[in-house]
Design a protein around this motif. Structure first.
Motif, PDB file in Angstrom:
ATOM      1  N   ALA A 112       0.809  -1.527  -0.097  1.00  0.00           N
ATOM      2  CA  ALA A 112      -0.027   0.057  -0.095  1.00  0.00           C
ATOM      3  C   ALA A 112       0.826   1.177   0.096  1.00  0.00           C
ATOM      4  N   PRO A 113       0.261   2.419  -0.353  1.00  0.00           N
ATOM      5  CA  PRO A 113       1.395   3.635  -0.245  1.00  0.00           C
ATOM      6  C   PRO A 113       1.988   3.485   1.063  1.00  0.00           C
ATOM      7  N   PRO A 114       3.139   4.164   1.059  1.00  0.00           N
ATOM      8  CA  PRO A 114       4.119   3.913   2.148  1.00  0.00           C
ATOM      9  C   PRO A 114       3.814   5.136   3.137  1.00  0.00           C
ATOM     10  N   ILE A 115       2.711   5.251   3.791  1.00  0.00           N
ATOM     11  CA  ILE A 115       2.389   6.364   4.636  1.00  0.00           C
ATOM     12  C   ILE A 115       1.699   5.877   5.831  1.00  0.00           C
ATOM     13  N   LYS A 116       2.092   5.998   6.998  1.00  0.00           N
ATOM     14  CA  LYS A 116       1.412   5.524   8.072  1.00  0.00           C
ATOM     15  C   LYS A 116       0.644   6.294   8.707  1.00  0.00           C
ATOM     16  N   PRO A 117      -0.354   6.032   9.440  1.00  0.00           N
ATOM     17  CA  PRO A 117      -1.139   7.066  10.227  1.00  0.00           C
ATOM     18  C   PRO A 117      -0.487   7.506  11.504  1.00  0.00           C
ATOM     19  N   ALA A 118      -0.616   8.864  11.802  1.00  0.00           N
ATOM     20  CA  ALA A 118      -0.145   9.142  12.874  1.00  0.00           C
ATOM     21  C   ALA A 118      -0.591   8.698  13.993  1.00  0.00           C
ATOM     22  N   LYS A 119       0.152   8.553  15.100  1.00  0.00           N
ATOM     23  CA  LYS A 119      -0.324   7.949  16.450  1.00  0.00           C
ATOM     24  C   LYS A 119      -0.057   9.025  17.670  1.00  0.00           C
ATOM     25  N   ALA A 120       1.197   9.375  17.564  1.00  0.00           N
ATOM     26  CA  ALA A 120       1.911  10.151  18.705  1.00  0.00           C
ATOM     27  C   ALA A 120       1.673  11.504  18.338  1.00  0.00           C
ATOM     28  N   MET A 121       0.933  12.348  19.784  1.00  0.00           N
ATOM     29  CA  MET A 121       0.723  13.583  19.842  1.00  0.00           C
ATOM     30  C   MET A 121       1.225  14.303  20.942  1.00  0.00           C
ATOM     31  N   ALA A 122       1.774  15.408  20.924  1.00  0.00           N
ATOM     32  CA  ALA A 122       2.120  16.353  22.198  1.00  0.00           C
ATOM     33  C   ALA A 122       1.849  17.622  22.110  1.00  0.00           C
ATOM     34  N   PRO A 123       1.729  18.311  22.963  1.00  0.00           N
ATOM     35  CA  PRO A 123       1.291  19.641  23.019  1.00  0.00           C
ATOM     36  C   PRO A 123       2.276  20.482  22.001  1.00  0.00           C
ATOM     37  N   ASN A 124       1.638  21.384  21.408  1.00  0.00           N
ATOM     38  CA  ASN A 124       2.613  22.349  20.533  1.00  0.00           C
ATOM     39  C   ASN A 124       3.532  21.612  19.671  1.00  0.00           C
TER      40      ASN A 124
END
Ligand SMILES: Nc1nc2c(c(=O)[nH]1)N[C@H]1C(S)=C(S)[C@@H](COP(=O)(O)OP(=O)(O)OC[C@H]3O[C@@H](n4cnc5c(=O)[nH]c(N)nc54)[C@H](O)[C@@H]3O)O[C@H]1N2
Ligand SMILES: Nc1nc2c(c(=O)[nH]1)N[C@H]1C(S)=C(S)[C@@H](COP(=O)(O)OP(=O)(O)OC[C@H]3O[C@@H](n4cnc5c(=O)[nH]c(N)nc54)[C@H](O)[C@@H]3O)O[C@H]1N2
Ligand code: SF4
Ligand code: SF4
Ligand code: SF4
Ligand code: SF4
Ligand code: SF4
Ligand SMILES: [Mo]
Lengths: 308, 964, 232
Positions: free
Chosen positions: B442-454
């Motif tokens: 599949a197209p080589p982009i993985k959905p983001a998981k990690a998040m952090a403020p700012n």
């Protein structure tokens, strides 16, 4: 067809006016229907009050009322005067021209009477008779010439208009000239003819029509059954409002009977009892119903496109 | 005497005041087809909108909507200024006060800054029928929230994903039938689609050529009306129909073996190790390459070995003792099974067995007996030269009739399998990819998981998982996204699940949010399932009196139903009032043999206090100091949208617009930013097209020179052959997890495990749509579906006084014979009931509908008081929505979304209903909603639009008096 | 010249493009404006010079078909709509056969609409004058437009190429050739209006042979499968 009130009223009333004028002229000049009139007096003023002229005025009033009412159904009456221009091809234009022509001719006729120019009055009277026939025929042909409406494009329509106008005139004549004591030998055949023509007309409506949804859509050859799935518009449009007016057969059948009785049979009976005004009223209402039926039973071919 | 047109013209008056008129090119946005238009204006008014003859999409033609643009510009429902919900008024009542843009943006910036500083996922940003996902997605990434998606999840992600996980391109907007060469065209479940005009143009080409056009659809309207053969399938059963045709082709061995060997993974070896942790995976060599069985060497060899003569079918034991079978063997085993025999399939899909058989054999005939050859030399992935492109002129197109079912992903894969067996993928006459597709699978982009403020996300919010490792879940297996995309509920939810956002947010499941931004999405009405309840949810409050969704922001151009449920309204411009890009980074307008993009430019000056949403986003990005939008001094980097488009580079040389880049302004596709770029576009009628050389036009999945070219542009990231995946190891990896046979994340509950095991079959399968598994056919005998009317775009066009004259209310269409059986008269009213709700609708009989199916036009029904319509408008009094009946949850399993279990695609068309005559004397649809307190209704008077004075062609009085 | 249209019922998908193109062009031009009654209220309606109806057609022993049926004025040779017009507002141009309504002369008596079998005339009730298709006389002769734009708006826009415009007097014109090759028909020929526009009926479906299959499917199925030598 949508039965516009103004048109019903116009055709019936002016038809009566024209018929009445016809009867008056005929009576005066040919004495067939006795007219209690012994020439005009010397006094112009008093002669104006002579019953004949009053009767002519009544006739004129009737068809003038009809003509005025006909303009109510014009969406743009300011251009009505232009309807004189297409005399060459349009029955409506011809009707308009002849209708308007009536007035000056009638004026001259009355002048001739007043000034006791007998020969002129006779000649112009004759011309008026012809003019009236032509005029009513023009009115009839407005309808009878439309191939799009088989119920109008019908051999009984012009004859019908002429005879109905005559009957209406006669009924009015009987009512407003009671002294005339109309002879049943006159009115019975005339009413009878009207009745027969209307019966023949109703009968002819049952004849098969040549146009149908197959010829309308061009799928004629396939003998396919065709139904409308979508009109392409959600609200009723102009064509539907104008042309598609659906009245059930029960109603029209009843209306036909009432119309025949009210317009022809009852007046005959009432006349024999000498109830002339009642006869006139019955006939007039009957004619309104006749005209209403004339419209609602007229099925414009466009209905094929709407599967109705 | 006959006169020439010029002679005649000389005698005519000058009708148009050309001196006062201006013409400008731009791009239509009466729908997402994006046709080129030429707009003629006179004194700031639109005289005429015409198709641009040179434009690659529409070649001069326009559809019913595109021609009604004047009335959209004239709409009384246009929002006029930013608005805030009146303090003290209840949400949904539609009571607003006008505020300034400064105030509106201050309110929003403050709120968003707070979220971004603390917990970015508390912002959910979802967009509907937009064409700027590249920008909104970038914005969300920069904000740092993974809670972003566009409408794909409730639209047609099944088609996109099935394609991208199978052929590398797809139906929907990433591929097209080869209209110029195809001789047999099969259309599956399409009423209109995004390629509205291209499909129509294409159908004319087919008809001219005498090609056969077969339509698979429960309803016979629109395109199906002109099909040579209409196949009235039962909704939701295309899978069994497709796989039954596969059965016939395999049984008769009428397949393109060469194509399968060279271009698909059919000869690849699949490990047979039931109970093992590698069962069903592709057998790989030491370098990780898939393997084949070479018939010459009688050995396992790398799939990259060009000397191999792979066995298409067979069962082998490898040197290391692993039992393997070719994928093709598994295909044969699966589909030769009796359950796929036409006689069996017929019972499910309602198509005669003989017809299934015949259609398969007709396609085989055209593919193999009417083969075409295009004599263009080309070089394949391994560097081998070929004299020509061989074409099998059978093509297909499929859309929401397939995708809007909970089995749509697998059904669509089944259709791709059919295409591949016939050898029709990206070949002359077949189904062509549109640049920048095909992509690797599949197209080589993985959905983001990690998040952090700012902090911006380190990858886009949406991507393409290839194994459970890529799921967006926490350590306990719980969803991280508000829509639960990429969770065990919908592991390949590549476009998110917009239809679940409101419900999940209100239930704080998996967590509560703070702010919901909706752009161009009518979520309070026709775009949500269970509409009546959704409106209640939007108004729902916690015990403390706070709204469960504390703040709702709506960007809309018109007074839609959703506007009434917002706390802050940011009014957008109309499509004729703004700059826009239709970018290759987005869902491009490319044609099969041309890379294309386009712009919009303002033609009319807005007469209201409105701003393009693009401008608002760039402005907010600067205020919120997103890194990519801020310069070294911490000041906004871009002056506005135009500046952004010109100067932003996704990677060096690549920006939103591909044309006229670089210093010399003639570097196309790749080059330095060019400050004059907008001007160049305007000079070129607002579009850019780059036609491919002939050797790039086909077999791009295996076309070396093309792949190198695509790599140079960042369309693909390597030049490896894109091997069509008939057998999906990626799907199997989820099954292994469900079986407890993997190291990565595993489903937590038995229900999840069962779902994955059942539906993640590596080869296409048919299964009954989920809702239908849980209700009884006897209780709900009818399938209920919607169709797009060609002349209306979702909710957009009730405000259009021309289009609403065509349709101002909808009917429930029913088979005439079935209706009469049930005593339902034409134009009679009925109750329509699903497991979820009940509505009243007016019935119309028809012949051209599958007997167990009822349907209606989509999104015609409106809520009272919206869209500038008066209270007596038929849209609200007679019109109705089927959406009330559709539940966002499955009937039984509480909390399980009514969506495809693989992609999360909303299962709009799985609905089953019962229908009973309604005897009450009331000519109204039900339910009726009270509506807004603040309608922006137009006067109820007539309207007479005119641009410039009319020049009547006068007839002389003489002529009318004397002419015949 | 005898200008008119052919309408191809085999390709029309009923998109209403021609109808709205007509509406927008004629909102101005020589015949405009066209009033939209109840524009945003109940019963929205107004004059359209071109409308698309849809039929279901069922012939015996055949599956039924859906046919989209666009209709505008057919510019009849025996245009009785013109004959009946009392004011001279309606006329048929000698030079090209186009039937027009002079908006300044019409008195709104509806008689021409009564005389038209095809529903091609609709009164603009607000203005009181009759509207009908002008064959885009204000486009086709406009020498300031590009030559390829001198076509009726509905023809220019039709995405399936269902509408073609041309001179039926010229036997080599596209419309004449199409009418001949596709056996174009007249609507309600029995009324004798001799419409200029011709309708091209839906074609018979092409017959595709089925791929001949071997009766002895000996090599079929997985068991009997013999792999061919195909280079990777
Ligand atoms: N005019 C117009 N154009 C549009 C839109 C619009 O609103 N108006 N919307 C745009 C959008 S957002 C989208 S997603 C596309 C969608 O474009 P389409 O895919 O054309 O969408 P639908 O109208 O949902 O059409 C689905 C078709 O599938 C049929 N169908 C339903 N169930 C089944 C089934 O199980 N099997 C088969 N074979 N057929 C089935 C329906 O009868 C219908 O004809 O259109 C886009 N284009
Ligand atoms: N029953 C049923 N429901 C369905 C479907 C179905 O087939 N059947 N189809 C589904 C599908 S595929 C889709 S894609 C969705 C469509 O879902 P949406 O995209 O949510 O629906 P639209 O009605 O197009 O609403 C979009 C909003 O955009 C606004 N808008 C229009 N132009 C502009 C503009 O220029 N700027 C801004 N800011 N706003 C604008 C409109 O006013 C409207 O409020 O519907 C889904 N719903
Ligand atoms: S298909 Fe129609 S509405 Fe859509 S962009 Fe093209 S012309 Fe505009
Ligand atoms: S179609 Fe009707 S309006 Fe047009 S010329 Fe023929 S009769 Fe007249
Ligand atoms: S409505 Fe106008 S154009 Fe028609 S017949 Fe009457 S006057 Fe003539
Ligand atoms: S020719 Fe012109 S006026 Fe006539 S239907 Fe076509 S667009 Fe309308
Ligand atoms: S534009 Fe063409 S396809 Fe569309 S309705 Fe008109 S004639 Fe038919
Ligand atoms: Mo969609």
């Amino acid at each position: 067809m949508h039965p516009a009130l103004s048109v019903l009223f116009f055709t019936v009333t002016s038809g009566m006016g024209f018929g009445l004028l016809f009867c008056l002229l005929f009576a005066y000049h040919y004495g067939v229907f006795p007219l209690p009139l012994n020439g005009l007096s010397d006094n112009v003023w008093s002669s104006l009050t002579q019953p004949y002229l009053i009767d002519i005025a009544i006739a004129t009033g009737l068809f003038t009322l009809g003509l005025i009412s006909s303009s109510f159904h014009l969406a743009n009456p300011k251009n009505a005067w232009r309807s004189f221009t297409r005399f060459r091809s349009s029955w409506l234009s011809r009707e308009a021209v002849f209708a308007v022509l009536m007035y000056p001719v009638l004026a001259i006729y009355i002048g001739a009477l007043l000034f006791e120019m007998t020969l002129a009055a006779n000649l112009i009277g004759l011309a008026l008779l012809v003019l009236l026939l032509v005029l009513v025929y023009c009115t009839a042909m407005i309808y009878a010439s439309l191939k799009t409406i088989p119920q109008w494009h019908n051999r009984y329509v012009s004859a019908g208009f002429l005879i109905f106008s005559l009957i209406s005139g006669l009924m009015a004549y009987a009512a407003i000239v009671p002294e005339a004591q109309l002879n049943s030998l006159i009115y019975l055949p005339v009413l009878g003819t009207g009745l027969v023509i209307k019966l023949l007309y109703f009968h002819s409506l049952g004849e098969p029509q040549i146009s149908n949804i197959n010829t309308a859509t061009g799928f004629g050859a396939s003998q396919a059954s065709i139904t409308l799935f979508d009109t392409g518009h959600s609200s009723r449009n102009f064509s539907q409002r104008e042309f598609i007016y659906i009245v059930g057969p029960k109603t029209t059948n009843l209306a036909r009977k009432v119309c025949l009785i009210a317009a022809f049979v009852l007046p005959a009976a009432l006349l024999t009892m000498n109830w002339t005004w009642a006869a006139l009223a019955s006939h007039y209402l009957g004619m309104l119903l006749e005209r209403w039926l004339f419209f609602v039973e007229a099925k414009h071919v466009i209905r094929h496109y709407y599967s109705t | 005497m006959p006169q020439s047109p010029a002679d005649i013209a000389a005698k005519l008056p000058r009708f148009e005041n050309h001196a006062e008129q201006e013409t400008h090119f731009t791009t239509c946005y009466m729908c997402a087809c994006r046709c080129g238009i030429k707009v003629t204006t006179e004194n700031e008014q639109i005289r005429f909108i015409q198709g641009n003859r040179n434009h690659p999409v529409n070649k001069g033609v326009l559809c019913g909507k595109g021609n009604a643009g004047i009335m959209k510009q004239n709409s009384p429902a246009k929002l006029k200024h930013p608005m805030r919900r009146k303090s003290g008024s209840e949400r949904g009542s539609g009571e607003f006060e006008a505020i300034s843009w400064d105030e509106a943006l201050d309110i929003l910036t403050k709120r968003l800054k707070n979220i971004r500083d603390t917990d970015p996922k508390k912002l959910a940003f979802f967009t509907g029928r937009d064409q700027m996902q590249a920008l909104t997605g970038l914005w969300a990434s920069q904000f740092g929230t993974i809670n972003w998606a566009a409408h794909g999840g409730f639209c047609s992600v099944n088609m996109a994903s099935a394609g991208l996980y199978t052929t590398g391109h797809s139906f929907w907007e990433f591929g097209d039938p080869d209209w110029d060469n195809t001789r047999y065209f099969m259309l599956w479940g399409v009423a209109e689609d995004h390629a509205s005009n291209p499909i129509k143009i294409g159908l004319e080409k087919l008809k001219k050529r005498g090609a056969k056009f077969v339509a698979i659809n429960p309803v016979r309207t629109g395109y199906q009306a002109i099909a040579d053969e209409w196949i009235a399938i039962k909704p939701g059963t295309d899978g069994i129909f497709a796989l039954s045709m596969v059965h016939v082709l395999l049984r008769e061995r009428l397949i393109d073996e060469e194509f399968l060997v060279r271009y698909t993974n059919a000869p690849q070896l699949i490990i047979q190790n039931p109970g093992g942790n590698n069962d069903g995976l592709v057998h790989r060599d030491q370098d990780g390459n898939p393997t084949l069985w070479c018939q010459s060497s009688e050995q396992v060899t790398s799939a990259l070995n060009t000397d191999a003569n792979p066995a298409l079918v067979g069962e082998y034991t490898t040197d290391d003792g692993v039992l393997v079978k070719t994928a093709m063997s598994l295909i044969l085993e699966s589909y030769l099974d009796e359950q796929y025999a036409p006689e069996q399939a017929a019972k499910v899909c309602g198509i005669d067995a003989a017809d299934i058989e015949r259609l398969a054999l007709e396609m085989a005939h055209v593919a193999f007996k009417e083969t075409i050859e295009i004599k263009t030399p080309w070089v394949d992935w391994a560097g081998r030269e070929h004299e020509s492109f061989i074409g099998r002129p059978v093509s297909m197109h499929a859309m929401r009739g397939v995708s809007a079912h909970s089995n749509g992903f697998q059904t669509c894969r089944g259709i791709h399998l059919l295409q591949a067996l016939l050898g029709t993928v990206d070949c002359p006459g077949g189904h062509l990819a549109k640049p920048p597709y095909p992509k690797h699978i599949a197209p080589p982009i993985k959905p983001a998981k990690a998040m952090a403020p700012n902090t911006p996300l380190n990858s886009p919010p949406l991507g393409f998982p290839t194994s459970p490792d890529d799921l967006v879940i926490d350590d306990d297996g719980n969803p991280l996204r508000i829509d639960k995309a990429y969770s065990w509920d919908a592991p390949l939810a590549n476009h998110g699940l917009m239809h679940m956002v409101i419900k999940n947010a209100v239930n704080a499941d998996p967590y509560p949010i703070d702010t919901l931004i909706l752009f161009m999405a009518n979520m309070a009405w026709n775009s949500s399932m269970n509409t009546a309840q959704t409106m209640e949810m939007l108004k729902a409050k916690n015990d403390d009196g706070e709204y469960k969704i504390p703040f709702i922001v709506c960007s809309d151009a018109f007074h839609s139903e959703t506007v009434d449920f917002a706390d802050l309204i940011l009014p957008d411009t109309t499509y004729l009032e703004r700059y826009d890009t239709i970018s290759i980074l987005d869902r491009p307008i490319s044609e099969a043999h041309m890379a294309c993009d386009a712009i919009r430019q303002p033609i009319i000056n807005p007469d209201r206090d409105v701003r393009p949403w693009q401008e608002v986003l760039i402005d907010l990005a600067g205020r919120l100091k997103f890194p990519q939008f801020t310069n070294d001094e911490g000041k906004p980097r871009y002056e506005g949208y135009e500046d952004f488009i010109v100067n932003y580079e996704k990677s060096p040389g690549i920006g939103f617009l591909a044309g006229w880049r670089g210093d010399n302004q003639n570097d196309h596709l790749l080059g330095e930013p060019n400050p004059e770029q907008w001007e160049r576009y305007k000079e070129n009628e607002c579009f850019f097209e780059f036609e491919f050389p002939d050797n790039f036009k086909y077999f791009r999945h295996a076309n070396k020179e093309y792949l190198e070219f695509a790599q140079s542009l960042g369309w693909v990231n390597c030049t490896d052959q894109i091997v069509i995946e008939l057998y999906s190891e990626k799907l199997q990896s989820f099954r292994l997890a469900a079986l407890g046979q993997s190291d990565g994340p595993q489903p937590q509950t038995q229900a999840q495990r069962d779902r994955i095991l059942r539906y993640f079959e590596p080869l296409p399968i048919y299964y009954q749509p989920l809702e239908q598994q849980e209700i009884t056919k006897d209780e709900y005998p009818f399938f209920a579906i919607t169709q797009r009317p060609m002349h209306m775009y979702h909710s957009w066009d009730s405000q259009n006084s021309w289009l609403r004259q065509i349709t101002s209310h909808n009917y429930l269409y029913m088979s005439e014979s079935k209706a009469l059986e049930l005593g339902i008269a034409d134009l009679g009213w009925v109750w329509v009931e699903s497991h979820n709700a009940k509505i009243r609708a007016q019935v119309k009989h028809m012949q051209g509908v599958q007997a167990d199916t009822v349907w209606t036009w989509n999104a015609i029904g409106k809520r009272k008081g919206n869209w500038g319509l008066s209270k007596d408008a038929p849209e609200s009094n007679k019109g109705f929505l089927l959406n009330h009946l559709i539940s966002e949850s499955l009937p039984k399993q509480d909390g399980i979304t009514n969506s495809d279990p693989i992609t999360g695609q909303a299962a709009w068309y799985d609905l089953k209903v019962k229908i009973t005559p309604c005897y009450e004397k009331d000519d109204k649809s039900w339910p009726q909603f009270e509506g807004t307190k603040n309608p922006m209704t137009a006067s109820t008077q007539d309207q007479s639009y005119q641009c410039g004075e009319s020049v009547n062609l006068k007839r002389s009085l003489k002529d009318s008096l004397f002419k015949k | 010249m005898k200008l008119g249209l052919t309408v191809d019922l085999d390709t029309c998908v009923g998109c209403h493009g021609c109808a709205t193109a007509c509406k927008q062009w004629n909102s101005s031009g020589t015949i405009g404006p066209l009033t939209d009654l109840n524009a945003y209220a109940d019963e929205p309606d107004g004059p359209w010079l071109n409308r698309i109806r849809t039929y279901e057609v069922k012939a015996e022993n055949e599956v039924s078909k859906t046919v989209h049926f666009p209709m505008s004025c057919l510019h009849c040779e025996n245009a009785e709509c013109v004959t009946v017009c009392p004011t001279g507002a309606s006329y048929k141009r000698e030079e090209d056969g186009i039937v027009l309504v002079d908006q300044d002369k019409c008195m709104g008596c509806n008689l021409c609409a009564w005389a038209c079998p095809y529903g091609a005339r609709e009164l603009d009730e607000a203005q009181g004058v009759m509207k009908k298709c002008t064959l885009c006389v204000d486009r086709i002769y406009d020498q300031e437009l590009e030559p390829e734009d001198r076509q009726p708006a509905c023809v220019l826009t039709c995405p399936t190429g269902s509408r073609k415009f041309g001179d039926f007097d010229d036997p080599t014109s596209e419309v004449s050739l199409l009418t001949a090759s596709r056996k174009g028909v007249d609507l309600m020929p029995e009324l004798g209006y001799a419409p200029t526009n011709k309708y091209l009926p839906p074609r018979a479906a092409p017959q595709v042979p089925t791929h001949a299959t071997s009766t002895s499917s000996s090599d079929a199925g997985i068991k009997g499968w013999i792999n061919k030598m195909i280079a990777r």
